[in-house]
Scaffold this motif. Sequence first.
Motif, PDB file in Angstrom:
ATOM      1  N   ASP A 108      30.953  39.843  49.296  1.00  0.00           N
ATOM      2  CA  ASP A 108      32.321  39.372  49.515  1.00  0.00           C
ATOM      3  C   ASP A 108      32.348  38.167  50.445  1.00  0.00           C
ATOM      4  O   ASP A 108      33.103  37.213  50.219  1.00  0.00           O
ATOM      5  CB  ASP A 108      33.171  40.498  50.117  1.00  0.00           C
ATOM      6  CG  ASP A 108      33.458  41.607  49.117  1.00  0.00           C
ATOM      7  OD1 ASP A 108      33.253  41.386  47.906  1.00  0.00           O
ATOM      8  OD2 ASP A 108      33.879  42.690  49.553  1.00  0.00           O
ATOM      9  N   THR A 141      35.741  47.384  38.234  1.00  0.00           N
ATOM     10  CA  THR A 141      35.157  47.600  39.567  1.00  0.00           C
ATOM     11  C   THR A 141      36.043  48.444  40.476  1.00  0.00           C
ATOM     12  O   THR A 141      35.709  48.660  41.642  1.00  0.00           O
ATOM     13  CB  THR A 141      34.889  46.264  40.280  1.00  0.00           C
ATOM     14  OG1 THR A 141      36.143  45.610  40.543  1.00  0.00           O
ATOM     15  CG2 THR A 141      33.998  45.372  39.441  1.00  0.00           C
ATOM     16  N   ARG A 163      39.177  47.562  41.167  1.00  0.00           N
ATOM     17  CA  ARG A 163      40.309  46.654  41.375  1.00  0.00           C
ATOM     18  C   ARG A 163      40.607  46.027  40.019  1.00  0.00           C
ATOM     19  O   ARG A 163      39.746  46.000  39.132  1.00  0.00           O
ATOM     20  CB  ARG A 163      39.967  45.551  42.388  1.00  0.00           C
ATOM     21  CG  ARG A 163      39.740  46.047  43.813  1.00  0.00           C
ATOM     22  CD  ARG A 163      41.058  46.329  44.517  1.00  0.00           C
ATOM     23  NE  ARG A 163      40.873  46.722  45.909  1.00  0.00           N
ATOM     24  CZ  ARG A 163      40.864  45.889  46.940  1.00  0.00           C
ATOM     25  NH1 ARG A 163      41.026  44.579  46.739  1.00  0.00           N
ATOM     26  NH2 ARG A 163      40.709  46.333  48.172  1.00  0.00           N
ATOM     27  N   ALA A 174      37.530  41.806  40.115  1.00  0.00           N
ATOM     28  CA  ALA A 174      36.523  42.034  41.161  1.00  0.00           C
ATOM     29  C   ALA A 174      36.692  41.122  42.367  1.00  0.00           C
ATOM     30  O   ALA A 174      36.369  41.506  43.487  1.00  0.00           O
ATOM     31  CB  ALA A 174      35.119  41.875  40.567  1.00  0.00           C
ATOM     32  N   GLU A 211      39.156  40.357  43.968  1.00  0.00           N
ATOM     33  CA  GLU A 211      40.164  40.826  44.917  1.00  0.00           C
ATOM     34  C   GLU A 211      39.528  41.458  46.155  1.00  0.00           C
ATOM     35  O   GLU A 211      40.117  41.429  47.245  1.00  0.00           O
ATOM     36  CB  GLU A 211      41.104  41.814  44.231  1.00  0.00           C
ATOM     37  CG  GLU A 211      41.934  41.190  43.109  1.00  0.00           C
ATOM     38  CD  GLU A 211      42.729  42.215  42.328  1.00  0.00           C
ATOM     39  OE1 GLU A 211      42.887  43.355  42.832  1.00  0.00           O
ATOM     40  OE2 GLU A 211      43.188  41.896  41.218  1.00  0.00           O
ATOM     41  N   TYR A 212      38.335  42.025  46.012  1.00  0.00           N
ATOM     42  CA  TYR A 212      37.647  42.617  47.162  1.00  0.00           C
ATOM     43  C   TYR A 212      37.366  41.576  48.243  1.00  0.00           C
ATOM     44  O   TYR A 212      37.356  41.887  49.437  1.00  0.00           O
ATOM     45  CB  TYR A 212      36.327  43.262  46.730  1.00  0.00           C
ATOM     46  CG  TYR A 212      36.499  44.591  46.029  1.00  0.00           C
ATOM     47  CD1 TYR A 212      36.777  45.749  46.746  1.00  0.00           C
ATOM     48  CD2 TYR A 212      36.369  44.695  44.646  1.00  0.00           C
ATOM     49  CE1 TYR A 212      36.923  46.975  46.109  1.00  0.00           C
ATOM     50  CE2 TYR A 212      36.511  45.913  44.004  1.00  0.00           C
ATOM     51  CZ  TYR A 212      36.788  47.055  44.743  1.00  0.00           C
ATOM     52  OH  TYR A 212      36.944  48.268  44.100  1.00  0.00           O
ATOM     53  N   ASN A 269      38.306  54.627  41.071  1.00  0.00           N
ATOM     54  CA  ASN A 269      37.469  54.638  42.270  1.00  0.00           C
ATOM     55  C   ASN A 269      36.988  56.039  42.615  1.00  0.00           C
ATOM     56  O   ASN A 269      35.846  56.219  43.064  1.00  0.00           O
ATOM     57  CB  ASN A 269      38.236  54.018  43.444  1.00  0.00           C
ATOM     58  CG  ASN A 269      38.250  52.506  43.378  1.00  0.00           C
ATOM     59  OD1 ASN A 269      37.212  51.868  43.303  1.00  0.00           O
ATOM     60  ND2 ASN A 269      39.435  51.917  43.402  1.00  0.00           N
ATOM     61  N   GLN A 306      29.496  48.242  41.442  1.00  0.00           N
ATOM     62  CA  GLN A 306      30.760  48.593  42.069  1.00  0.00           C
ATOM     63  C   GLN A 306      31.675  49.238  41.043  1.00  0.00           C
ATOM     64  O   GLN A 306      31.675  48.864  39.872  1.00  0.00           O
ATOM     65  CB  GLN A 306      31.425  47.344  42.642  1.00  0.00           C
ATOM     66  CG  GLN A 306      32.507  47.591  43.672  1.00  0.00           C
ATOM     67  CD  GLN A 306      32.814  46.330  44.472  1.00  0.00           C
ATOM     68  OE1 GLN A 306      32.751  45.220  43.958  1.00  0.00           O
ATOM     69  NE2 GLN A 306      33.147  46.499  45.732  1.00  0.00           N
TER      70      GLN A 306
END
Length: 391
Positions: free
Chosen positions: A194, A223, A225, A228, A230-231, A300, A327
């Motif tokens: 990230d 992932t 979200r 991906a 967005e993490y 999740n 993820q």
Amino acid sequence: MISHVLPTYNRAPISFERGEGSWAIATNGDRYLDLGSGIAVNVLGHANPELVAVLTEQAGKIWHVSNVYQIPQQEKLADLLVENTFADTVFFTNSGTEAAELAIKMTRKYWDHEGQPDRIEILTFDGAFHGRSTGAIAAAGSEKMVKGFGPLMPGFKQLPWGDMDALRAAISDKTAAVMVEPIQGEGGIRPIADADLHDIRALCDQVGALLILDEVQCGMGRTGRLFAHEYAGITPDIMMVAKGIGGGFPLGAVLATERAAAGMGAGTHGSTYGGNPLGCAVGTKVMEIVSSDGFLAEVNRKASLFRQKLEGLVAAHPDVFEGVRGQGLMLGLKAKVAPTDLVKAGYDEHILTVAAADNTLRLLPPLNITDEDITEAVARLDRVAAHFDGS
């Protein structure tokens, strides 16, 4: 004598005639637990009743009218994507490869619009996969992708994957864009940290370059979200989407900011089938389900359960596996044996997986896979691994 179907695939000796959720049923009646999902496509499983219903309803109305006319189903899906992402505008394609091609065209057209037509260089990374068009293979640059298909489209420079110092040295006010997958799929389920993705955005901003994200495989809830990136708390200028967005129906899209799309006026791009009523009706239902309250939280939860069980699998077979990566429900088993051998052994145990680079076995189940099927999947993978213990 050449087969009637061009022999560009090394196909497994299995044919499927129907599916139910996470299961694919072969023509001989054998049931296979599907952890490939058509390579991250069937995000809601096989024969999902909500998708079947919306496709059937639309099929009874109108299939195709071409983009000469306004298409309400297309406008509805575009509205949903804009409401839930960074984007201001959307162009619909039939595939990820077509989305990549447009992302490249949009980048070059942007700089031409800005009065810098020579600013064409796009920086990419080793191990990338952006599709199989001439532009996409030039972007990836790997020998297995480009050998025999020269001369390549100019304007791409490949950098070592994950090497931020190399990116800092390469990026300049001559750079048109940086193109990157937040998680490499074909490259071996390799996530970019990230912090690095945040730095890539900052470097693009410093020199005015566009940031293109390829979320064809890692997007649409894969992932945990919706997308991906967005993490990392960043947004791109252009994003490629496909695979999961159609839930199995051929559909892709390019999402862009108003700035990035500034050069794309009438006549600059087109698609005969892209954004047709059938595809967009299904895509709208997929988007409604994946973005609904609680759906991604459940992805999740299942991802945590699956990963925990996979960690136990790795510990039980140290001669076969090195670790778990990825993820959400975009997971990979880094292997000590050839992943293609694991895939083939899986056929005997009636489980479907996908090989990737960097000696990785990809696990891409439907996002609505049940807890019971997760438990069954790991049990079957355990039997697969047992074939290779001590090797």
